[in-house]
Scaffold this active site. Structure first.
Site, PDB file in Angstrom:
ATOM      1  N   SER A  46       0.818  -1.219   0.000  1.00  0.00           N
ATOM      2  CA  SER A  46       0.000   0.000   0.000  1.00  0.00           C
ATOM      3  C   SER A  46       0.855   1.275   0.000  1.00  0.00           C
ATOM      4  O   SER A  46       1.755   1.429   0.830  1.00  0.00           O
ATOM      5  CB  SER A  46      -0.921   0.030   1.215  1.00  0.00           C
ATOM      6  OG  SER A  46      -1.973  -0.887   1.058  1.00  0.00           O
ATOM      7  N   CYS A  53      -7.318  -1.378   6.571  1.00  0.00           N
ATOM      8  CA  CYS A  53      -6.163  -1.771   7.388  1.00  0.00           C
ATOM      9  C   CYS A  53      -6.428  -1.479   8.864  1.00  0.00           C
ATOM     10  O   CYS A  53      -6.739  -0.350   9.235  1.00  0.00           O
ATOM     11  CB  CYS A  53      -4.910  -1.032   6.946  1.00  0.00           C
ATOM     12  SG  CYS A  53      -3.483  -1.489   7.959  1.00  0.00           S
ATOM     13  N   GLY A 113      -3.900 -15.781   7.420  1.00  0.00           N
ATOM     14  CA  GLY A 113      -3.513 -17.181   7.322  1.00  0.00           C
ATOM     15  C   GLY A 113      -4.666 -18.125   7.591  1.00  0.00           C
ATOM     16  O   GLY A 113      -5.816 -17.694   7.770  1.00  0.00           O
ATOM     17  N   GLY A 168      -7.870 -14.651   1.982  1.00  0.00           N
ATOM     18  CA  GLY A 168      -7.886 -14.839   3.436  1.00  0.00           C
ATOM     19  C   GLY A 168      -7.730 -16.313   3.767  1.00  0.00           C
ATOM     20  O   GLY A 168      -8.685 -17.083   3.672  1.00  0.00           O
ATOM     21  N   ALA A 216       1.154  -5.998  12.790  1.00  0.00           N
ATOM     22  CA  ALA A 216       0.848  -4.570  12.801  1.00  0.00           C
ATOM     23  C   ALA A 216       2.094  -3.870  12.274  1.00  0.00           C
ATOM     24  O   ALA A 216       2.888  -3.333  13.021  1.00  0.00           O
ATOM     25  CB  ALA A 216       0.496  -4.083  14.196  1.00  0.00           C
ATOM     26  N   GLY A 260       2.003  -1.399  10.172  1.00  0.00           N
ATOM     27  CA  GLY A 260       1.716   0.024  10.329  1.00  0.00           C
ATOM     28  C   GLY A 260       1.875   0.860   9.080  1.00  0.00           C
ATOM     29  O   GLY A 260       2.293   2.025   9.158  1.00  0.00           O
ATOM     30  N   LEU A 261       1.544   0.266   7.929  1.00  0.00           N
ATOM     31  CA  LEU A 261       1.499   1.006   6.669  1.00  0.00           C
ATOM     32  C   LEU A 261       2.753   1.819   6.341  1.00  0.00           C
ATOM     33  O   LEU A 261       2.670   2.996   5.991  1.00  0.00           O
ATOM     34  CB  LEU A 261       0.271   1.931   6.641  1.00  0.00           C
ATOM     35  CG  LEU A 261      -1.090   1.249   6.639  1.00  0.00           C
ATOM     36  CD1 LEU A 261      -2.212   2.284   6.856  1.00  0.00           C
ATOM     37  CD2 LEU A 261      -1.345   0.484   5.349  1.00  0.00           C
ATOM     38  N   THR A 277      -6.917  -8.282   6.766  1.00  0.00           N
ATOM     39  CA  THR A 277      -6.732  -9.084   7.976  1.00  0.00           C
ATOM     40  C   THR A 277      -7.932  -8.957   8.907  1.00  0.00           C
ATOM     41  O   THR A 277      -8.629  -7.948   8.913  1.00  0.00           O
ATOM     42  CB  THR A 277      -5.466  -8.654   8.730  1.00  0.00           C
ATOM     43  OG1 THR A 277      -5.510  -7.250   8.928  1.00  0.00           O
ATOM     44  CG2 THR A 277      -4.211  -9.035   7.967  1.00  0.00           C
TER      45      THR A 277
END
Lengths: 316, 273
Positions: free
Chosen positions: A44, A126, A214, A240, A68, A70-71, A189
Site C-alpha cells: 500500500s 487496514c 492465514g 484470506g 501490525a 503500520g502502513l 486481515t
C-alpha cells in the site's frame, strides 16, 4: 484456465498476491509473477513517507499470523525509481493505495493512476494504524465517499479492499459498487487481535494489537466472500487463509472470481502460486469442471454447479 | 524445539564484555543452527532486531552485540537473569566445505556470524580480519587458526584493507603453484564484501557473503528486506557469487524502514544511528 480476462485485462491465471506481502519493489513482484501468480499487488502506497511501527510487527502463530506493520510507505511521490522499473514490466500490477482522508486518497490515486498500473486497489480496511484505513471500510457513507471520489480521478479499474470488521460486509460492498468500484477484494486481515507474552507480561506486537491472517481466518474470509457475492454484481477477489488448491476451490464456490494469497508464502514459499495453480487445475480436471462452473456454486448447491445464485452478473 | 513462531522468553545465562563496544549474551537453550543463521531478539517495550549467532553448542548459544544505537546499548546493558525474547533461527547459513584451501574474511563485527563457521572449517584455512582500530578486533584470542589482522589506522597488524591480504595470498598461491581457494567466506561492511566478491570473481573463486538489511518478519513475507528479487531474511542472509551477480542492488541500494530505496551509503548511515 490459462489467460483469463479480468476487468478487461489479461491475466495468466486467477491467482493474486495480496497487498503487503513482498510488494516492496518491481524485481520481487516480477519473481512472484514468475512463480505462478497471475496478478501481483504493490504494498500500500500512502500520501507521505511513513516508517510504520517498531518491531515486533509480524509474528507467526502457527495456524496463521498476526501483524501490525503500520502502513510503511516511501510516499507516493518518492517512488520514481520503482515506477520507472514497473513501466517496463511484462506482467499486470495492482497498485494498493491508502490515505487518512478522502482528499488524501484522491491525491494518491490521481498520481498513481498516471503511473500506469493495471488496477488501483483502495485499502479501506487496514486495522494497523490509528488514523488510516479501516474507518472507511466499516462506515457506509465513508466507503461511498472515498470510492466515488477516487473513481472520478483514475483511468484504470478500481478495486475496493474490505475489512471483515464491518458489521455487514455485504452492505459495504454494495455501497462501493454503487460508488463506482469495478471489483471488491475481500478480506483484509481479521481482528484486530492481541497476543500477550505471559513471561514478559506485555503484548508481543509493539503496536499491541494486530490483524490476523492465514489459515485461522479462512472461514471468516469465505463467509465474507459469500455475503458479498449475494450483495453485488461486480467480481470479487477472494482472499484470506487460502494455502492450497482446495482452499481456492472453496473461495470460488463462495463467489470469488480471482483468489488471493499472502500468508501462504510463509507456509509454502514463494512457489505457493505454482503449487496452488497446479492443485486447482488438477481438482477441476478430476471433477470435470471449469473455473466458471464453480464460481458461486455454493449459493445454489442443490441445483448443481451450472446454476448461480443470481441471474445476471457482469462479465468480469 | 520450535522457536521460529512467537518469541520464546529466555534468561541471559552469562554475559561477556569483550571491549567497550562488544558484549556477548549467552543463553542455555538448545537451538538447531547452521553458521550464518540469525535470530530475532526482542527487548519488550523497546524493539526487535536480527542478530546472527556468534556462539553455538548443543546446549548454549550466544549473540554478540556492538553497542552503537538505542537498542544495542540496552541489549548490552542486560545482566544474567534478565529476560530476552528469541525467535528463530531464520535464514540460510553458509555452505560448509571442509578443505584446507578456504579463506575467511571478516570486517568489524562481521566476525560474529563467521566465528561459529571458522570453528567448523579446516584449521588450515586462510583467515583475515580487519577493523577500524585494534579496539574493534572482536574475539582476539578465540581461535586456534592463524589470523591475519588489518586495521585502518595500523594500530594492529597490517595497515590497510582485508582485500590487500586476500589479493596477496591469491597471487602467492598462483605464483607458487599451490592449490587456489575452493571458497571464500566473508562478512563485514557491504562495500568490503563487494570488494571481496569482485576480487574472487576475477580469479574464478566462488565466495559466500552474509548481507544485512532492515528486517521485520524474519521469514520472508513482509518484504522489508528485499535486495533486488531476493528476500534477505529467507533467501539469505548468506548469498553465493552466482546469486550476487544477479543482484544489482548488492552494494548499491537498500530500503529504509519506510520502504524507500536509497543508495547504500545513505542506508548505512541511517542504520548506524
Amino acid at each position: 484456465m490459462d489467460n483469463i480476462t479480468f476487468l478487461g485485462k489479461q491475466l495468466k491465471n486467477p491467482l493474486v498476491l495480496a497487498s503487503g506481502i513482498l510488494g516492496n519493489n518491481a524485481k520481487i513482484l516480477e519473481r512472484v509473477h514468475k512463480a505462478g501468480c497471475g496478478l501481483v499487488t504493490l504494498k500500500s502506497i500512502g500520501p507521505a513517507p511513513r516508517d510504520g511501527h517498531r518491531n515486533p510487527t509480524v509474528i507467526d502463530l502457527g495456524g496463521g499470523m498476526i501483524n501490525a506493520v503500520g502502513l510503511p510507505t516511501p510516499g507516493y511521490d518518492h517512488m520514481d525509481a520503482e515506477w520507472q522499473a514497473l513501466a517496463d514490466r511484462d506482467f499486470p500490477v495492482n497498485a494498493s493505495i491508502y490515505g487518512g482522508s478522502v482528499a488524501e486518497f484522491v491525491k494518491v490515486a490521481q498520481f498513481v493512476s498516471d503511473q500506469g498500473p493495471d488496477f488501483i486497489e483502495i485499502n479501506i480496511s487496514c486495522p494497523n494504524s490509528d488514523h488510516h484505513g479501516m474507518l472507511f471500510g466499516v462506515d457506509e457513507k465513508a466507503a461511498f465517499a472515498v470510492t466515488n471520489a477516487v473513481k472520478k480521478v483514475i483511468s484504470v479499474p478500481l478495486i475496493a479492499k474490505l475489512t471483515p470488521a464491518a458489521p455487514d460486509i455485504g452492505k459495504i460492498a454494495k455501497v462501493c459498487e454503487d460508488a463506482g468500484a469495478d471489483a471488491i477484494c475481500a478480506i483484509n486481515t481479521a481482528g484486530p487481535g492481541m497476543v500477550i507474552d505471559i513471561e514478559a507480561r506485555t503484548p508481543v506486537l509493539a503496536f499491541k494489537k494486530g490483524g490476523l491472517s492465514g489459515p485461522m481466518i479462512k472461514p471468516v474470509a469465505v463467509r465474507c466472500v459469500y455475503d458479498i457475492y449475494r450483495a453485488v454484481s461486480i467480481p470479487i477477489i477472494g482472499l484470506g487463509g487460502v494455502t492450497t488448491g482446495e482452499d481456492a476451490v472453496e473461495m470460488f464456490m463462495a463467489g470469488a472470481t480471482l483468489v488471493g494469497m499472502g500468508s501462504a508464502v510463509r507456509y509454502r514459499g514463494i512457489h505457493v502460486f505454482d503449487l496452488v495453480y497446479r492443485e486447482l487445475t488438477d481438482w477441476l480436471a478430476a471433477h470435470h469442471f471449469t473455473r466458471d462452473d464453480i464460481i458461486g456454486a455454493a449459493h445454489n448447491p442443490i441445483a448443481g454447479p451450472d446454476s448461480t445464485a443470481k441471474k445476471s452478473r457482469k462479465t468480469p | 524445539m520450535i522457536v521460529d513462531q512467537k518469541p520464546v522468553m529466555l534468561t541471559v545465562a552469562e554475559k561477556t564484555v569483550h571491549t567497550a563496544v562488544y558484549t556477548t549474551l549467552f543463553f542455555d537453550f538448545a537451538i538447531d543452527f547452521r553458521p550464518g543463521q540469525f535470530v530475532m531478539v526482542w527487548l519488550p517495550g523497546i524493539d526487535e532486531k536480527p542478530y546472527s549467532l556468534s556462539y553455538h553448542s548443543p546446549t548454549r548459544f550466544g549473540i554478540t552485540i556492538e553497542a552503537k544505537g538505542l537498542f544495542s546499548r540496552r541489549a548490552a546493558d542486560l545482566s544474567p537473569g534478565d529476560f530476552v525474547g528469541i525467535r528463530g533461527p531464520f535464514g540460510n547459513g553458509f555452505d560448509i566445505i571442509s578443505s584446507p584451501h578456504t579463506a575467511v574474511v571478516a570486517g568489524g563485527c562481521g566476525m560474529a556470524p563467521l566465528a561459529p563457521l571458522v570453528e567448523r572449517l579446516h584449521p588450515d584455512l586462510f583467515f583475515v580480519h580487519g577493523a577500524r582500530t585494534r579496539e574493534f578486533i572482536l574475539f582476539p584470542d578465540r581461535f586456534a587458526a592463524n589470523r591475519h589482522i588489518t586495521t585502518d589506522d595500523g594500530s594492529l597488524g597490517h595497515k590497510g584493507m582485508v582485500t590487500d591480504l586476500l589479493a596477496a595470498e591469491i597471487r602467492r598461491r598462483a605464483d607458487q603453484g599451490a592449490p587456489p581457494f575452493d571458497r571464500v567466506y566473508a562478512c563485514g561492511p557491504e562495500v568490503m564484501m563487494h570488494a571481496v566478491f569482485t576480487l574472487c570473481d576475477a580469479h574464478g573463486i566462488p565466495c559466500q557473503v552474509s548481507l544485512e538489511r532492515y528486517m521485520r518478519c524474519g521469514f520472508g513475507v513482509c518484504g522489508a528486506c528485499v535486495c533486488s528479487d531476493q528476500v534477505v531474511c529467507k533467501d539469505g542472509p548468506v548469498f553465493d557469487s552466482k546469486q550476487l551477480k544477479k543482484m544489482p542492488d548488492f552494494n548499491r541500494t537498500a530500503l529504509l524502514k519506510s520502504g524507500h530505496a536509497v543508495p547504500l551509503s545513505e542506508y548505512v548511515s541511517w542504520r548506524c544511528l
